[in-house]
Design an enzyme around this catalytic site. Sequence first.
Site, mmCIF file in Angstrom:
data_model
loop_
_atom_site.group_PDB
_atom_site.id
_atom_site.type_symbol
_atom_site.label_atom_id
_atom_site.label_comp_id
_atom_site.label_asym_id
_atom_site.label_seq_id
_atom_site.Cartn_x
_atom_site.Cartn_y
_atom_site.Cartn_z
ATOM 1 N N ASP A 185 0.844 -1.198 0.000
ATOM 2 C CA ASP A 185 0.000 0.000 0.000
ATOM 3 C C ASP A 185 0.879 1.247 0.000
ATOM 4 O O ASP A 185 1.566 1.523 0.982
ATOM 5 C CB ASP A 185 -0.905 -0.028 1.238
ATOM 6 C CG ASP A 185 -2.002 1.023 1.183
ATOM 7 O OD1 ASP A 185 -1.985 1.860 0.250
ATOM 8 O OD2 ASP A 185 -2.877 1.007 2.068
ATOM 9 N N HIS A 187 -0.484 4.132 -0.096
ATOM 10 C CA HIS A 187 -1.316 4.973 0.793
ATOM 11 C C HIS A 187 -1.407 6.417 0.316
ATOM 12 O O HIS A 187 -1.693 7.324 1.112
ATOM 13 C CB HIS A 187 -0.762 4.926 2.226
ATOM 14 C CG HIS A 187 -1.823 4.925 3.287
ATOM 15 N ND1 HIS A 187 -2.039 5.993 4.120
ATOM 16 C CD2 HIS A 187 -2.723 3.981 3.658
ATOM 17 C CE1 HIS A 187 -3.027 5.709 4.953
ATOM 18 N NE2 HIS A 187 -3.461 4.497 4.699
ATOM 19 N N GLU A 211 -0.977 -0.595 -4.137
ATOM 20 C CA GLU A 211 -2.255 0.056 -3.846
ATOM 21 C C GLU A 211 -2.088 1.559 -3.727
ATOM 22 O O GLU A 211 -1.147 2.043 -3.106
ATOM 23 C CB GLU A 211 -2.814 -0.508 -2.535
ATOM 24 C CG GLU A 211 -4.103 0.133 -2.084
ATOM 25 C CD GLU A 211 -4.660 -0.524 -0.841
ATOM 26 O OE1 GLU A 211 -5.413 0.140 -0.108
ATOM 27 O OE2 GLU A 211 -4.367 -1.706 -0.592
ATOM 28 N N GLU A 237 -10.113 3.303 -2.557
ATOM 29 C CA GLU A 237 -10.707 3.473 -1.230
ATOM 30 C C GLU A 237 -11.179 4.900 -0.995
ATOM 31 O O GLU A 237 -12.022 5.141 -0.136
ATOM 32 C CB GLU A 237 -9.724 3.063 -0.139
ATOM 33 C CG GLU A 237 -8.529 3.987 0.035
ATOM 34 C CD GLU A 237 -7.529 3.440 1.029
ATOM 35 O OE1 GLU A 237 -7.398 4.042 2.108
ATOM 36 O OE2 GLU A 237 -6.883 2.421 0.733
ATOM 37 N N ASP A 260 -15.001 1.101 -0.790
ATOM 38 C CA ASP A 260 -15.278 0.806 0.616
ATOM 39 C C ASP A 260 -16.781 0.784 0.815
ATOM 40 O O ASP A 260 -17.475 1.744 0.470
ATOM 41 C CB ASP A 260 -14.620 1.872 1.492
ATOM 42 C CG ASP A 260 -14.657 1.531 2.971
ATOM 43 O OD1 ASP A 260 -15.769 1.303 3.489
ATOM 44 O OD2 ASP A 260 -13.590 1.511 3.603
ATOM 45 N N HIS A 287 -12.204 -2.361 0.200
ATOM 46 C CA HIS A 287 -11.459 -1.769 1.310
ATOM 47 C C HIS A 287 -12.281 -1.926 2.582
ATOM 48 O O HIS A 287 -13.491 -1.679 2.585
ATOM 49 C CB HIS A 287 -11.259 -0.287 0.990
ATOM 50 C CG HIS A 287 -10.520 0.504 2.016
ATOM 51 N ND1 HIS A 287 -11.137 1.409 2.846
ATOM 52 C CD2 HIS A 287 -9.206 0.556 2.328
ATOM 53 C CE1 HIS A 287 -10.236 1.987 3.628
ATOM 54 N NE2 HIS A 287 -9.055 1.487 3.337
#
Length: 383
Positions: A185, A187, A211, A237, A260, A287
Amino acid sequence: MPRITDYDLYEVPPRWLFLRVETSDGRVGWGEPVVEGRAHTVRGAVEELMETYLLGEDPHPVSDHWQAMYRGGFYRGGPVLMSAIAGIDQALWDLRGKAFDAPVYDLLGGPVRAKMRVYQWVGGDRPADVGDAAAEKVDQGFSALKMNATPEFRRVESPAAVEAAVDRIREVRERVGPDVDIGVDFHGRVAKSMAKRLASKLEPSDPMFVEEPVLPEHNEALTDIAAHTSTPIATGERMYSRWDFKQVFEQGAVDVIQPDLSHAGGITEVKKIADMAEAYDVALAPHCPLGPIALASCLQVDAVCQNALIQEQSLGIHYNEGSDVLDYLVEPGVFDYRDGYVDLPDGPGLGVDIDEDVVEERAGDVDWHNPVWRHDDGSVAEW
């Protein structure tokens, strides 16, 4: 005809918001409408939607209620409103499933699988000691892991910072071997100037995916990043509706989408996003670093989507201090993980029984906010 008669909202640790909706015939539906770190804000949006559109209404026409909540506002979309709609949508589907004494996935056409693969987080926000943590989770039976790639990362980083990220992921790969998948990730911490370099250098460790290689507001850069790596790219996400996802599908650069269920409009909307993804040969990996209601909602959609790849779940995640996923369930065994999989919940509605006594006992003012990180020069860094 039953009517929605009441609702309650509970802020519960570690950082969740639960919605309880009650009907005139005594049914109770649960949802999890929250933006991590903005629970108070989403709470206000849920109250406004419930008071404006739902109290006194028949709970059964879930799709129509979704359209009214979404299209009834001239200003729409975004994390707060879509998360409020998501949690309400979950609760309405829970009520509908209980009315028919069937899991939500049966009402969506029936399952295409009997169980769903899950992955386990390791390493925390600033990844450290990941080798030992990864080996421990594999020993517990997980066959897929996910970890953050970096701590704070400057727009153009030093070779040492890049190599530190490469070394961490290489260590995990060496500890767990080639049979375990490792999601990495970014992020959104990595600017597009470095995402290409980092993604390329991670290839020898064969990540399952990288990700959110860039922030969603820079999704146009994904095509260029994809050209620099053969590793699958995942994102989504922080995207909240099918209209947000339309661009990345048309680009053709994304291999895995991660909407999500508590942010992207709930079961109603994520099922539509997943169906769009299937038409573009894109996999679904919802997510879910959240609570049991959100996870149960994810599994309802996973159950009916052929392109569902793997499911995030938050048991033992570094955010879950003070309370964890199973604490709020009457029967925690519904989320037993075996050989890297979880069985589909087969109870009516979302398939989980929330322990209302525990919810009442732990509910309060949960003031969780993500940290504000800063670079060495004092400027704010992406968390």
